[in-house]
Design a protein around this motif. Structure first.
Motif, PDB file in Angstrom:
ATOM      1  N   UNK A 168     -37.985  40.068 -25.683  1.00  0.00           N
ATOM      2  CA  UNK A 168     -39.264  40.031 -24.976  1.00  0.00           C
ATOM      3  C   UNK A 168     -39.983  41.338 -25.272  1.00  0.00           C
ATOM      4  N   UNK A 169     -41.305  41.290 -25.345  1.00  0.00           N
ATOM      5  CA  UNK A 169     -42.088  42.430 -25.831  1.00  0.00           C
ATOM      6  C   UNK A 169     -43.081  42.869 -24.760  1.00  0.00           C
ATOM      7  N   UNK A 170     -43.018  44.159 -24.430  1.00  0.00           N
ATOM      8  CA  UNK A 170     -43.944  44.734 -23.455  1.00  0.00           C
ATOM      9  C   UNK A 170     -45.348  44.860 -24.060  1.00  0.00           C
ATOM     10  N   UNK A 171     -46.323  44.903 -23.174  1.00  0.00           N
ATOM     11  CA  UNK A 171     -47.662  45.277 -23.625  1.00  0.00           C
ATOM     12  C   UNK A 171     -47.582  46.660 -24.253  1.00  0.00           C
ATOM     13  N   UNK A 172     -48.069  46.790 -25.443  1.00  0.00           N
ATOM     14  CA  UNK A 172     -47.926  48.034 -26.185  1.00  0.00           C
ATOM     15  C   UNK A 172     -46.952  47.904 -27.332  1.00  0.00           C
ATOM     16  N   UNK A 173     -46.129  46.832 -27.332  1.00  0.00           N
ATOM     17  CA  UNK A 173     -45.300  46.540 -28.494  1.00  0.00           C
ATOM     18  C   UNK A 173     -43.836  46.877 -28.388  1.00  0.00           C
ATOM     19  N   UNK A 174     -43.377  47.507 -27.291  1.00  0.00           N
ATOM     20  CA  UNK A 174     -41.954  47.844 -27.184  1.00  0.00           C
ATOM     21  C   UNK A 174     -41.121  46.576 -27.000  1.00  0.00           C
ATOM     22  N   UNK A 175     -40.068  46.456 -27.798  1.00  0.00           N
ATOM     23  CA  UNK A 175     -39.239  45.257 -27.798  1.00  0.00           C
ATOM     24  C   UNK A 175     -37.974  45.492 -26.972  1.00  0.00           C
ATOM     25  N   UNK A 176     -37.622  44.501 -26.157  1.00  0.00           N
ATOM     26  CA  UNK A 176     -36.425  44.583 -25.321  1.00  0.00           C
ATOM     27  C   UNK A 176     -35.535  43.397 -25.653  1.00  0.00           C
ATOM     28  N   UNK A 177     -34.273  43.669 -25.961  1.00  0.00           N
ATOM     29  CA  UNK A 177     -33.348  42.593 -26.293  1.00  0.00           C
ATOM     30  C   UNK A 177     -32.143  42.656 -25.371  1.00  0.00           C
ATOM     31  N   UNK A 190     -27.749  39.459 -21.067  1.00  0.00           N
ATOM     32  CA  UNK A 190     -28.228  40.376 -20.031  1.00  0.00           C
ATOM     33  C   UNK A 190     -29.322  41.282 -20.584  1.00  0.00           C
ATOM     34  N   UNK A 191     -30.454  41.291 -19.902  1.00  0.00           N
ATOM     35  CA  UNK A 191     -31.573  42.156 -20.264  1.00  0.00           C
ATOM     36  C   UNK A 191     -31.860  43.077 -19.075  1.00  0.00           C
ATOM     37  N   UNK A 192     -31.932  44.365 -19.329  1.00  0.00           N
ATOM     38  CA  UNK A 192     -32.312  45.331 -18.294  1.00  0.00           C
ATOM     39  C   UNK A 192     -33.672  45.889 -18.686  1.00  0.00           C
ATOM     40  N   UNK A 193     -34.699  45.484 -17.948  1.00  0.00           N
ATOM     41  CA  UNK A 193     -36.051  45.895 -18.335  1.00  0.00           C
ATOM     42  C   UNK A 193     -37.000  45.716 -17.164  1.00  0.00           C
ATOM     43  N   UNK A 194     -38.071  46.487 -17.193  1.00  0.00           N
ATOM     44  CA  UNK A 194     -39.166  46.264 -16.263  1.00  0.00           C
ATOM     45  C   UNK A 194     -40.461  46.632 -16.964  1.00  0.00           C
ATOM     46  N   UNK A 195     -41.553  46.125 -16.429  1.00  0.00           N
ATOM     47  CA  UNK A 195     -42.847  46.359 -17.037  1.00  0.00           C
ATOM     48  C   UNK A 195     -43.599  45.054 -17.205  1.00  0.00           C
ATOM     49  N   UNK A 196     -44.726  45.124 -17.878  1.00  0.00           N
ATOM     50  CA  UNK A 196     -45.548  43.944 -18.131  1.00  0.00           C
ATOM     51  C   UNK A 196     -45.277  43.464 -19.558  1.00  0.00           C
ATOM     52  N   UNK A 197     -44.866  42.213 -19.675  1.00  0.00           N
ATOM     53  CA  UNK A 197     -44.509  41.634 -20.972  1.00  0.00           C
ATOM     54  C   UNK A 197     -45.528  40.573 -21.352  1.00  0.00           C
ATOM     55  N   UNK A 198     -45.879  40.553 -22.656  1.00  0.00           N
ATOM     56  CA  UNK A 198     -46.929  39.629 -23.082  1.00  0.00           C
ATOM     57  C   UNK A 198     -46.554  38.760 -24.278  1.00  0.00           C
ATOM     58  N   UNK A 199     -45.335  38.890 -24.788  1.00  0.00           N
ATOM     59  CA  UNK A 199     -44.943  38.047 -25.921  1.00  0.00           C
ATOM     60  C   UNK A 199     -43.429  38.002 -26.046  1.00  0.00           C
TER      61      UNK A 199
END
Length: 214
Positions: free
Chosen positions: A32-41, A77-86
């Motif tokens: 999943x990708x945050x606004x701004x382009x950071x990728x979380x797997x 398991x994904x550990x993440x927070x923020x706004x995701x757009x893609x």
């Protein structure tokens, strides 16, 4: 909704009818990708072996999709927070994973033994298997394509989603199976040409994604 063995008009010529018998495929490297382009797997990994005994450690993020598989895939398991757009994922498996030894994977894993459609003891895994009839004549044998190609696909979410830590995430993908046959002349093209165009159309299979927080 899409159904196996139902009659559909060909996108190339809507007067020509055909049917799909089966399509089953893997997705891998789901992110999943945050606004701004950071990728979380996912944080999970798994050790896999090839038949020759060579092992490799890879992200344990796989999904298997089929019209007749109704349960959701657990991606890890994904550990993440923020706004995701893609979301981003790979259609199919990396070439090195196609020769995975199913006996080396835990029971119940998507790459474990038991899938007689996507796994062949001689050829190994396929990224996808597509079986379809080019017309509605009873005498026409179905075509079966075992696809080993893989492609990276990025889809914008239908709406950006704010994610807080501690919640489960659910990704729903929207698919249009007929898009695989865009520009394909099922009546006159060679089998090789049909296969090539279907591979080129693989990204068109996906047209939307929804991320939900539970």
């Amino acid at each position: 909704p899409f159904r196996y063995d139902s009659i559909y008009p060909s996108p190339f010529d809507t007067n020509h009818l055909f049917s799909i018998r089966r399509i089953r495929f893997f997705l891998s490297k789901i992110e999943i990708i945050r606004q701004g382009g950071e990728q979380v797997t996912v944080q999970d990994s798994i050790e896999l072996e090839a038949p020759a005994g060579v092992s490799r450690k890879v992200l344990n993020s796989f999904a298997k999709l089929d019209r007749d598989i109704f349960q959701a895939n657990v991606l890890g398991t994904v550990v993440a927070k923020g706004v995701f757009d893609s979301v981003k994922f790979r259609f199919g498996l990396d070439e090195i994973l196609l020769q995975t030894d199913p006996a080396s994977t835990p029971a119940g894993h998507l790459l474990a033994a038991g899938d007689t459609i996507l796994y062949d003891s001689t050829a190994g895994f396929a990224s996808a298997v597509l079986i379809f009839k080019t017309d509605t004549l009873s005498a026409t044998p179905p075509l079966e394509f075992r696809l080993t190609e893989s492609q990276e696909i990025t889809l914008p979410l239908e709406m950006p989603v704010n994610v807080e830590e501690g919640f489960d995430l659910k990704i729903t993908l929207r698919l249009n199976y007929l898009a695989l046959f865009d520009g394909v002349d099922l009546q006159h093209e060679s089998v090789a040409s049909i296969r090539q165009k279907i591979v080129q159309n693989l990204p068109k299979l996906f047209f939307g994604a929804v991320l939900e927080v539970d």
